[in-house]
Scaffold this motif. Structure first.
Motif, PDB file in Angstrom:
ATOM      1  N   SER A  89     -13.018  -0.420  -6.572  1.00  0.00           N
ATOM      2  CA  SER A  89     -11.855   0.293  -7.116  1.00  0.00           C
ATOM      3  C   SER A  89     -11.501   1.485  -6.252  1.00  0.00           C
ATOM      4  CB  SER A  89     -12.143   0.730  -8.552  1.00  0.00           C
ATOM      5  OG  SER A  89     -12.429  -0.386  -9.380  1.00  0.00           O
ATOM      6  N   THR A 128      -4.137  -3.541   0.539  1.00  0.00           N
ATOM      7  CA  THR A 128      -3.497  -4.742   0.003  1.00  0.00           C
ATOM      8  C   THR A 128      -4.369  -5.365  -1.080  1.00  0.00           C
ATOM      9  OG1 THR A 128      -2.455  -5.139   2.136  1.00  0.00           O
ATOM     10  CG2 THR A 128      -2.516  -6.977   0.602  1.00  0.00           C
ATOM     11  N   LEU A 129      -3.734  -5.787  -2.164  1.00  0.00           N
ATOM     12  CA  LEU A 129      -4.432  -6.453  -3.264  1.00  0.00           C
ATOM     13  C   LEU A 129      -4.240  -7.950  -3.101  1.00  0.00           C
ATOM     14  CD1 LEU A 129      -3.262  -4.130  -6.192  1.00  0.00           C
ATOM     15  CD2 LEU A 129      -5.305  -3.920  -4.772  1.00  0.00           C
ATOM     16  N   LYS A 146      -2.340   5.885  -6.500  1.00  0.00           N
ATOM     17  CA  LYS A 146      -1.604   5.073  -5.533  1.00  0.00           C
ATOM     18  C   LYS A 146      -2.473   3.896  -5.075  1.00  0.00           C
ATOM     19  CE  LYS A 146       0.862   7.264  -2.499  1.00  0.00           C
ATOM     20  NZ  LYS A 146       1.265   8.111  -1.362  1.00  0.00           N
ATOM     21  N   VAL A 147      -1.768   2.866  -4.583  1.00  0.00           N
ATOM     22  CA  VAL A 147      -2.446   1.706  -4.004  1.00  0.00           C
ATOM     23  C   VAL A 147      -2.860   2.058  -2.585  1.00  0.00           C
ATOM     24  CG1 VAL A 147      -2.239  -0.724  -3.389  1.00  0.00           C
ATOM     25  CG2 VAL A 147      -1.130   0.125  -5.456  1.00  0.00           C
ATOM     26  N   ASN A 148      -4.132   1.835  -2.281  1.00  0.00           N
ATOM     27  CA  ASN A 148      -4.652   2.227  -0.970  1.00  0.00           C
ATOM     28  C   ASN A 148      -4.611   1.085   0.040  1.00  0.00           C
ATOM     29  OD1 ASN A 148      -5.806   4.076   0.839  1.00  0.00           O
ATOM     30  ND2 ASN A 148      -7.861   3.271   0.428  1.00  0.00           N
ATOM     31  N   HIS A 198      -9.610   0.330  -3.088  1.00  0.00           N
ATOM     32  CA  HIS A 198      -8.261  -0.220  -3.248  1.00  0.00           C
ATOM     33  C   HIS A 198      -7.263   0.789  -3.808  1.00  0.00           C
ATOM     34  CE1 HIS A 198     -10.399  -4.063  -2.776  1.00  0.00           C
ATOM     35  NE2 HIS A 198      -9.245  -4.560  -2.432  1.00  0.00           N
ATOM     36  N   PHE A 199      -7.766   1.877  -4.432  1.00  0.00           N
ATOM     37  CA  PHE A 199      -6.867   2.872  -5.015  1.00  0.00           C
ATOM     38  C   PHE A 199      -7.334   4.269  -4.584  1.00  0.00           C
ATOM     39  CE2 PHE A 199      -7.145  -0.758  -7.869  1.00  0.00           C
ATOM     40  CZ  PHE A 199      -5.815  -1.133  -7.977  1.00  0.00           C
ATOM     41  N   VAL A 252      -4.565  -7.588 -11.411  1.00  0.00           N
ATOM     42  CA  VAL A 252      -3.758  -8.139 -10.316  1.00  0.00           C
ATOM     43  C   VAL A 252      -3.276  -9.527 -10.730  1.00  0.00           C
ATOM     44  CG1 VAL A 252      -3.717  -8.745  -7.870  1.00  0.00           C
ATOM     45  CG2 VAL A 252      -5.128  -6.853  -8.665  1.00  0.00           C
ATOM     46  N   PRO A 264       0.840  -1.204   0.000  1.00  0.00           N
ATOM     47  CA  PRO A 264       0.000   0.000   0.000  1.00  0.00           C
ATOM     48  C   PRO A 264       0.873   1.251   0.000  1.00  0.00           C
ATOM     49  CG  PRO A 264      -0.817  -1.599   1.581  1.00  0.00           C
ATOM     50  CD  PRO A 264       0.505  -2.110   1.108  1.00  0.00           C
ATOM     51  N   LEU A 320       1.269   3.939  -8.871  1.00  0.00           N
ATOM     52  CA  LEU A 320       1.090   3.197 -10.116  1.00  0.00           C
ATOM     53  C   LEU A 320       1.358   4.071 -11.332  1.00  0.00           C
ATOM     54  CD1 LEU A 320      -2.129   1.099  -9.298  1.00  0.00           C
ATOM     55  CD2 LEU A 320       0.276   0.495  -8.981  1.00  0.00           C
TER      56      LEU A 320
END
Length: 629
Positions: A300, A316-317, A312-314, A303-304, A355, A271, A275
């Motif tokens: 979406s 965990t994927l 940015k990634v917010n 998570h972002f 992912v 996180p 990206l």
């Protein structure tokens, strides 16, 4: 003088006669005792029962958000109220409210209703007391009190998240286009525009709160007063102010690079990772007034996130979840870039993020991997299934293999996909009692790089279960035969025994163990042969033949009974004038059969009889006591 005690209540339906014993004596005289009989007859009585008739009165608790004129309390003969009426019909009762300083309503039938406008939900706990008098047509009356406690409402109040909002739009926006949307908290929320009444430039969706234009907008400033209210309780409402400014624009949207973003990221990305960073410019060549927002499905947006021009990634994927699989392991969103927050001056950048899986976990062996199989299991028989597990998605996607392969020392095979173990060779329990197998679990489809596959060896134990040989079976077990003796010195076949044993056991052997007097019979394999002699013996022979099957210590046997009646060989007789009849004496054939019969001793029968008698007596006494009660 005999009087009724204060507070006493007479009920002719329960006690209709009292017997009083009175004693009186004068000085110097004997005491005299007499009886007084008091009969109670039924009459018209009206009583108010407790707690309605108590000093404090009955208590009713209601919420402040009850609907107007909702029944709260009923003074009725039924259990709903607090009144006990000893009268033929409750319809002749009259109810009167002594105190009138209350908003509550009392009907002619004794029902207490909520106020016509309901209770004020903004107040804390409220208390109302009603003093009610009940009277029948004969003038009998009673009275009581009801206390109504109004508790604060449990439902949330209608409130605006933003009591004031300023919205700026560009001129030229068409009719029925969304200008903004407001939100209020509460239950059954509806929206309405209170002001201005004219001119009508905007309308609001009463359910969603979307404010739309009713015509093409020009350069204006409008102040809207919006009310949000509970549709079921209109008194629960709140207001907000929305200032709408319509200004001119050059109608030129910003330009962004890249215009579309497509990427693949591993599930282990941390996180906060960036990206993409957008490079956007507007017509003034300045990016200080550019605003970036992320639109799309809730998954979406959770998570972002956008931090300025950076996506940015917010969170965990996690690829290894059913929720991620339901999304197809892809997230779609749109980055909206606006100039000064103007909808007409915006650029939309589509985003597609896929992912990819990462092989994080090694396969795990089952907790128990011990199987038992009969030593006589046929080719292809299922021994068991090795159920390995893997936490990577797709879950438990494994391949199974047998270390060392299949062979005489390891007469098993394993299914590559299911992990099912089968027998592919003979199992000799005489040589070994169990087999120890090494099964390799290898994960599949858990990483884009096939070189990152992980595996684990699992120990599997297969125990052989000894199966005893079956008893030889002969059909039939008892035969009765009759033959005629042949010439002496000859060999005369009598019958052939039809017997079979276990499929994998050795050949059966036959032995005459009884009844073969003077060796007149012999066995050649399973064929019984009679050896005639010169001496005629018209008699039956009872032969016992033991049939053996199996080998070694596990040999099993059965016995076949053969009854052979031998008739003498016929000889020519010279002619004679007289006829002689000879009756051959037949010896009786005795067949003995033993049956197991249990004869209990005398003391056991006596104990059982006494126990049964005691049980019956106990049951009889219990039934008698129940009937007496």
């Amino acid at each position: 003088q005999v009087t009724l005690r204060a507070g006493a209540e007479l009920d002719a339906r329960q006690v209709n006669q009292y017997t009083l014993i009175l004693r009186a004596a004068c000085p110097g005289e004997d005491e005299v005792e007499e009886r007084l009989f008091v009969q109670v007859t039924a009459g018209h009585v009206l009583r108010c029962d407790t707690p309605f008739a108590s000093a404090e009165g009955d208590v009713v608790q209601v919420l402040a958000d009850v609907a107007p004129r909702t029944p709260l309390y009923a003074v009725l003969p039924q259990p709903l109220g607090g009144l006990t009426v000893r009268f033929p019909s409750p319809s002749f009762l009259q109810f009167r409210l002594r105190n009138h300083n209350t908003p509550l309503v009392l009907t002619r039938r004794g029902v207490v209703l909520a106020p016509d406008n309901g209770f004020d939900p903004s107040k804390n706990t409220q208390m109302f007391r009603l003093e009610i008098e009940v009277m029948d047509r004969h003038g009998h009356n009673c009275s009581g009190a009801v206390r109504v406690e109004v508790l604060p409402s449990l439902r949330p109040r209608v409130t605006f998240l933003e009591p004031q909002r300023a919205v700026t739009v560009t001129e030229g926006i068409g009719p029925w286009e969304v200008v903004t949307q407001i939100h209020a908290r509460g239950d059954n929320v509806r929206y309405a525009i209170l002001a201005p009444v004219a001119p009508v430039l905007f309308t609001i969706d009463e359910v969603t709160g979307e404010i739309r234009s009713t015509r093409r907008l020009e350069l204006i400033r409008a102040h809207l007063l919006i009310r949000a209210y509970n549709a079921l309780h209109p008194d629960d409402h709140a207001t907000a102010t929305v200032n709408v400014t319509v200004r001119g624009t050059d109608r030129q949207a910003p330009r962004c690079v890249p215009g579309i973003f497509v990427s693949q990221v591993p599930e282990t990305v941390s996180p906060g990772s960036i990206l993409v960073t957008l490079s956007c410019t507007d017509s003034t060549s300045t990016d200080g007034c550019l605003h970036y927002a992320l639109e799309g499905p809730p998954s979406s947006r959770s998570h972002f996130c956008m931090e300025g021009p950076r996506l940015k990634v917010n969170t965990t994927l996690d690829y290894d979840s059913e929720a991620m699989a339901a999304l197809g392991f892809q997230f779609t969103a749109t980055i909206v870039v606006t100039v000064g927050g103007q909808p007409l001056q915006s650029t939309r950048v589509p985003v597609l993020v896929t992912v990819t899986p990462v092989n994080e976990f090694r396969p795990a062996c089952p907790s128990s991997a011990t199987f038992t199989v009969p030593e006589t299991a046929a080719f292809g028989s299922v021994v068991g299934r090795v159920a390995g597990t893997d936490r990577d998605y797709p879950l438990d996607s494994l391949e199974y293999s047998l270390e060392g392969g299949s062979g005489p020392a390891q007469p098993f095979s394993i299914d590559r996909r299911t992990g099912e173990i089968r027998v592919v060779g003979p199992l000799g329990s005489q040589q070994q009692k169990s087999y120890r197998l090494a099964v390799r679990l290898t994960d599949t489809h858990h990483d884009l790089d096939p070189r990152k596959r992980q595996s684990r060896l699992c120990d599997v134990s297969v125990r052989l279960q000894a199966v005893p040989d079956q008893l030889p079976v002969c059909i039939p077990e008892v035969q009765e035969l009759q033959i005629t003796a042949g010439s002496p010195g000859s060999r005369q076949p009598v019958t052939r025994l039809l017997c079979h044993g276990s499929p994998d056991s050795a050949a059966l052997t036959y032995t005459i163990v009884g009844g073969n007097e003077n060796g007149r019979f012999r066995l050649e394999g399973s064929t019984l042969v009679f050896l005639p002699s010169a001496r005629a013996e018209p008699r039956p022979f009872v032969l016992l033949v033991k049939v053996w099957g199996g080998s070694g210590a596990r040999r099993r046997s059965t016995v076949v009974a053969l009854v052979v009646r031998v008739a003498p060989r016929s000889t020519p007789v010279p002619p004679s004038s007289s006829t002689q009849h000879t009756t051959l004496h037949k010896e009786p054939l005795v067949v003995m059969r033993t049956e197991a019969v249990w004869h209990p001793p005398a003391w056991f029968v006596a104990v059982l009889t006494i126990s049964g008698a005691l049980l019956l007596a106990t049951l009889g006494c219990t039934a008698w006591n129940l009937l007496c009660r």
